[in-house]
Write a protein that holds these residues in place. Structure first.
Motif, PDB file in Angstrom:
ATOM      1  N   ASP A 120      -0.509   7.199  -6.196  1.00  0.00           N
ATOM      2  CA  ASP A 120       0.158   8.343  -5.600  1.00  0.00           C
ATOM      3  C   ASP A 120      -0.709   9.594  -5.510  1.00  0.00           C
ATOM      4  OD1 ASP A 120       0.118   9.063  -8.244  1.00  0.00           O
ATOM      5  OD2 ASP A 120       2.298   9.064  -8.491  1.00  0.00           O
ATOM      6  N   LYS A 121      -1.954   9.522  -5.990  1.00  0.00           N
ATOM      7  CA  LYS A 121      -2.872  10.635  -5.780  1.00  0.00           C
ATOM      8  C   LYS A 121      -3.247  10.737  -4.298  1.00  0.00           C
ATOM      9  CE  LYS A 121      -4.879  10.682 -10.429  1.00  0.00           C
ATOM     10  NZ  LYS A 121      -6.126  10.520 -11.235  1.00  0.00           N
TER      11      LYS A 121
ATOM     12  N   ALA B   1       0.830  -1.205   0.000  1.00  0.00           N
ATOM     13  CA  ALA B   1       0.000   0.000   0.000  1.00  0.00           C
ATOM     14  C   ALA B   1       0.864   1.254   0.000  1.00  0.00           C
ATOM     15  CB  ALA B   1      -0.935   0.000   1.209  1.00  0.00           C
ATOM     16  N   ALA B   2       1.966   1.216   0.760  1.00  0.00           N
ATOM     17  CA  ALA B   2       2.878   2.365   0.791  1.00  0.00           C
ATOM     18  C   ALA B   2       3.535   2.578  -0.561  1.00  0.00           C
ATOM     19  CB  ALA B   2       3.936   2.157   1.874  1.00  0.00           C
ATOM     20  N   VAL B   3       3.948   1.496  -1.190  1.00  0.00           N
ATOM     21  CA  VAL B   3       4.562   1.583  -2.522  1.00  0.00           C
ATOM     22  C   VAL B   3       3.571   2.154  -3.528  1.00  0.00           C
ATOM     23  CG1 VAL B   3       5.447   0.222  -4.453  1.00  0.00           C
ATOM     24  CG2 VAL B   3       6.259  -0.247  -2.135  1.00  0.00           C
ATOM     25  N   ARG B   4       2.352   1.650  -3.513  1.00  0.00           N
ATOM     26  CA  ARG B   4       1.339   2.129  -4.450  1.00  0.00           C
ATOM     27  C   ARG B   4       0.999   3.601  -4.204  1.00  0.00           C
ATOM     28  NH1 ARG B   4      -0.862  -1.572  -7.713  1.00  0.00           N
ATOM     29  NH2 ARG B   4      -0.659  -3.788  -7.199  1.00  0.00           N
ATOM     30  N   THR B   5       1.135   4.040  -2.947  1.00  0.00           N
ATOM     31  CA  THR B   5       0.871   5.444  -2.624  1.00  0.00           C
ATOM     32  C   THR B   5       2.015   6.350  -3.060  1.00  0.00           C
ATOM     33  OG1 THR B   5      -0.462   4.709  -0.737  1.00  0.00           O
ATOM     34  CG2 THR B   5       0.176   7.005  -0.747  1.00  0.00           C
ATOM     35  N   GLY B   6       3.149   5.753  -3.390  1.00  0.00           N
ATOM     36  CA  GLY B   6       4.249   6.555  -3.921  1.00  0.00           C
ATOM     37  C   GLY B   6       5.483   6.633  -3.058  1.00  0.00           C
ATOM     38  N   ALA B   7       5.572   5.804  -2.036  1.00  0.00           N
ATOM     39  CA  ALA B   7       6.739   5.835  -1.155  1.00  0.00           C
ATOM     40  C   ALA B   7       7.796   4.828  -1.619  1.00  0.00           C
ATOM     41  CB  ALA B   7       6.337   5.509   0.280  1.00  0.00           C
ATOM     42  N   PRO B   8       9.082   5.160  -1.472  1.00  0.00           N
ATOM     43  CA  PRO B   8      10.145   4.185  -1.724  1.00  0.00           C
ATOM     44  C   PRO B   8      10.237   3.241  -0.527  1.00  0.00           C
ATOM     45  CG  PRO B   8      11.095   6.267  -1.035  1.00  0.00           C
ATOM     46  CD  PRO B   8       9.615   6.486  -1.104  1.00  0.00           C
TER      47      PRO B   8
ATOM     48  N   ALA C 275       3.170   6.240   4.075  1.00  0.00           N
ATOM     49  CA  ALA C 275       3.704   6.953   2.914  1.00  0.00           C
ATOM     50  C   ALA C 275       3.598   8.461   3.111  1.00  0.00           C
ATOM     51  CB  ALA C 275       2.955   6.524   1.651  1.00  0.00           C
ATOM     52  N   ASN C 276       2.520   8.906   3.732  1.00  0.00           N
ATOM     53  CA  ASN C 276       2.339  10.329   3.986  1.00  0.00           C
ATOM     54  C   ASN C 276       3.152  10.817   5.174  1.00  0.00           C
ATOM     55  OD1 ASN C 276       0.230  11.735   2.163  1.00  0.00           O
ATOM     56  ND2 ASN C 276      -0.659   9.713   2.522  1.00  0.00           N
TER      57      ASN C 276
ATOM     58  N   GLN D  35      -5.555  15.820   6.534  1.00  0.00           N
ATOM     59  CA  GLN D  35      -5.170  15.479   5.165  1.00  0.00           C
ATOM     60  C   GLN D  35      -4.588  14.071   5.086  1.00  0.00           C
ATOM     61  OE1 GLN D  35      -5.734  17.062   2.422  1.00  0.00           O
ATOM     62  NE2 GLN D  35      -6.392  19.072   3.145  1.00  0.00           N
ATOM     63  N   ILE D  36      -3.739  13.743   6.032  1.00  0.00           N
ATOM     64  CA  ILE D  36      -3.051  12.448   6.017  1.00  0.00           C
ATOM     65  C   ILE D  36      -4.021  11.305   6.308  1.00  0.00           C
ATOM     66  CG2 ILE D  36      -1.375  11.052   7.286  1.00  0.00           C
ATOM     67  CD1 ILE D  36       0.397  13.507   7.471  1.00  0.00           C
ATOM     68  N   ILE D  37      -4.805  11.442   7.354  1.00  0.00           N
ATOM     69  CA  ILE D  37      -5.684  10.345   7.762  1.00  0.00           C
ATOM     70  C   ILE D  37      -6.833  10.155   6.781  1.00  0.00           C
ATOM     71  CG2 ILE D  37      -7.350   9.634   9.537  1.00  0.00           C
ATOM     72  CD1 ILE D  37      -5.343  10.462  11.635  1.00  0.00           C
ATOM     73  N   SER D  38      -7.352  11.230   6.207  1.00  0.00           N
ATOM     74  CA  SER D  38      -8.431  11.072   5.224  1.00  0.00           C
ATOM     75  C   SER D  38      -7.952  10.288   4.010  1.00  0.00           C
ATOM     76  CB  SER D  38      -8.977  12.440   4.798  1.00  0.00           C
ATOM     77  OG  SER D  38      -7.991  13.199   4.120  1.00  0.00           O
ATOM     78  N   ARG D  39      -6.701  10.482   3.622  1.00  0.00           N
ATOM     79  CA  ARG D  39      -6.135   9.721   2.500  1.00  0.00           C
ATOM     80  C   ARG D  39      -5.962   8.251   2.869  1.00  0.00           C
ATOM     81  NH1 ARG D  39      -5.154  14.830   1.419  1.00  0.00           N
ATOM     82  NH2 ARG D  39      -4.640  15.503  -0.701  1.00  0.00           N
ATOM     83  N   ALA D  40      -5.562   7.993   4.097  1.00  0.00           N
ATOM     84  CA  ALA D  40      -5.439   6.609   4.559  1.00  0.00           C
ATOM     85  C   ALA D  40      -6.802   5.924   4.574  1.00  0.00           C
ATOM     86  CB  ALA D  40      -4.805   6.581   5.948  1.00  0.00           C
TER      87      ALA D  40
END
Length: 350
Positions: free
Chosen positions: A344-345, A56-63, A301-302, A319-324
C-alpha cells in the motif's frame, strides 16, 4: 449514483493455474527432447490476467474482488486455496461443473525460452452474465474492470449495467484478438468504458477498428505536448492513441521498456492531453510474466481513489502512473506473476 470515492473495485476476468515445465540443463538440444519424456522442473503458480490484476490491486491496498469461474476439479481446489492464502476473496468465483478449470501449460528450454504451450481457457465462455450483472448491481463498486477473456455478451451486460449505475469501466485488452471484442454488440458505443490499457499492438488494432466504425482516418496530433525525450515508438503510436480517445477518453498505452504513454480527451471540451512517462530503471529481470497486469492492478487501486481525475491533471496522472510502473518493476524482479513486495505504499492518497 455510486459514491465513487470509497467504493469497492470489481475485477472480472480470467483465473488460471499456470504450470511451467523447464527442461533440465542436461538435455543436449531441442531435437533430443521431442517425442519423449525429459528430466526437468515443474512449477505451479496462480495466473490469469484478471486474477493477476486483482491481486496487485489488493496488495496496493484496494478492496478488490475477483469475479471469475473454475471447474469442479483438482485445479479448482488449488486455485481457491491459493487465493485464500494470499488474502484474496473467493466469494465471486463461480463453480461450473463439467468444465475444466483454466490451465496454462508451458514448456521452457533450459535457457528459459518458450518451446511450446497449451492454454485451456474455454471455461470463461460459460460464465453467466446474469450472475455478473447481479454482482455489479448489488456491490455497486466505484470502478469495474474486465479483461478480454470474457465473452462479448458478458462485456455488453457489464457495460449496460455500469451505464445504468454510473460506474466507470476499465478494459484490459489481454491480446490483439481479444481486444477487438469491445467492438461487438453495443459495448464501446455504450460509453461505459472510460479507461483502457493496451500495448502497442492492441492499440493499433483497436484504433484501426475504431477508424472503420467512425468512417474517418487516423489524424495527426490533436495536441502535441510531448517531451523531447520521447522515443520514436511514442511518435508512432501517439496518433493511434489520440484516435482511440474519440471513443475511450483515457488511453494508457504500455510500452514495456520504452515506458508509458497517456492520452486523455476531455469529455467536456474534447481537448486532448498527452503525457509520456519514461521507463523506471530496473537492475535485473527475473520474469516478465504478469508485469503488465501488475501495472494495471496498481493503476486501478489508485484510480479508485481518484476516479474523477481529469485528463489535464498532469501532476496526479504522474503520481498514479509512476506507482503503477514501480509495481511492474517489482514483478519483473520476481518469479511470480505478482510480486509479494507490492504494497500500500504504492497507493497515492493525497
Amino acid at each position: 449514483m455510486v459514491n465513487s470515492t470509497i467504493g469497492k473495485l470489481i475485477v472480472i476476468g480470467g483465473v488460471a493455474l499456470d504450470m511451467t515445465s523447464t527442461i533440465s540443463k542436461s538435455s543436449k538440444n531441442l531435437t533430443s527432447i521431442l517425442h519423449t519424456s525429459n528430466p526437468g522442473h515443474i512449477k505451479q503458480t496462480l495466473g490469469g490476467v484478471g486474477r493477476n490484476v486483482c491481486e496487485a490491486a489488493v496488495r496496493t491496498g484496494a478492496p478488490a474482488f475477483l469475479v471469475s469461474a473454475v471447474g469442479n476439479d483438482l485445479a479448482a481446489q488449488t486455485v481457491r486455496q491459493g487465493l485464500k492464502a494470499i488474502g484474496m476473496s473467493t466469494q465471486f468465483i463461480q463453480c461450473i461443473p463439467n468444465h475444466p478449470t483454466a490451465v496454462y501449460n508451458a514448456i521452457h528450454s533450459k535457457s528459459g525460452e518458450l518451446i511450446a504451450a497449451v492454454a485451456d481457457m474455454d471455461i470463461f465462455d460459460t460464465v453467466d452474465p446474469i450472475m455478473i450483472d447481479k454482482i455489479v448491481h448489488t456491490e455497486e463498486p466505484s470502478l469495474v474492470c474486465f479483461d478480454g477473456n470474457i465473452t462479448a455478451k458478458t462485456m455488453s451486460k457489464i457495460t449496460a449495467k455500469s451505464v445504468q449505475l454510473g460506474i466507470p469501466v476499465f478494459f484490459e485488452p489481454t491480446s490483439v484478438p481479444k481486444s477487438l471484442k469491445i467492438f461487438e454488440r453495443d459495448i464501446i458505443t455504450s460509453g461505459a468504458i472510460k479507461f483502457i490499457s493496451p500495448n502497442q499492438f492492441e492499440l493499433e488494432a483497436m484504433s484501426e477498428t475504431a477508424r472503420a466504425l467512425l468512417n474517418n482516418t487516423i489524424s495527426n496530433h490533436d495536441n502535441d505536448t510531448m517531451t523531447p525525450k520521447a522515443p520514436a515508438l511514442v511518435d508512432r503510436v501517439l496518433p493511434y492513441a489520440i484516435h482511440l480517445s474519440h471513443m475511450i477518453p483515457n488511453v494508457i498505452t504500455k510500452l514495456g521498456e520504452e515506458g508509458c504513454l497517456y492520452v486523455g480527451r476531455s469529455t467536456r471540451t474534447r481537448q486532448v492531453h498527452v503525457q509520456y512517462f519514461e521507463p523506471e530503471k530496473v537492475d535485473h529481470i527475473v520474469n516478465v510474466t504478469g508485469a503488465g497486469d501488475c501495472f494495471v492492478g496498481t493503476l486501478l487501486a489508485n484510480l479508485r481513489k481518484h476516479i474523477t481525475i481529469q485528463p489535464d491533471n498532469a501532476t496526479l496522472w504522474k503520481q498514479i502512473i509512476s506507482r503503477a510502473q514501480r509495481a511492474a518493476i517489482l514483478t519483473l524482479q520476481s518469479d511470480l506473476a505478482v510480486s509479494p513486495y507490492i504494497n500500500d505504499k504504492l497507493l497515492y492518497s493525497k
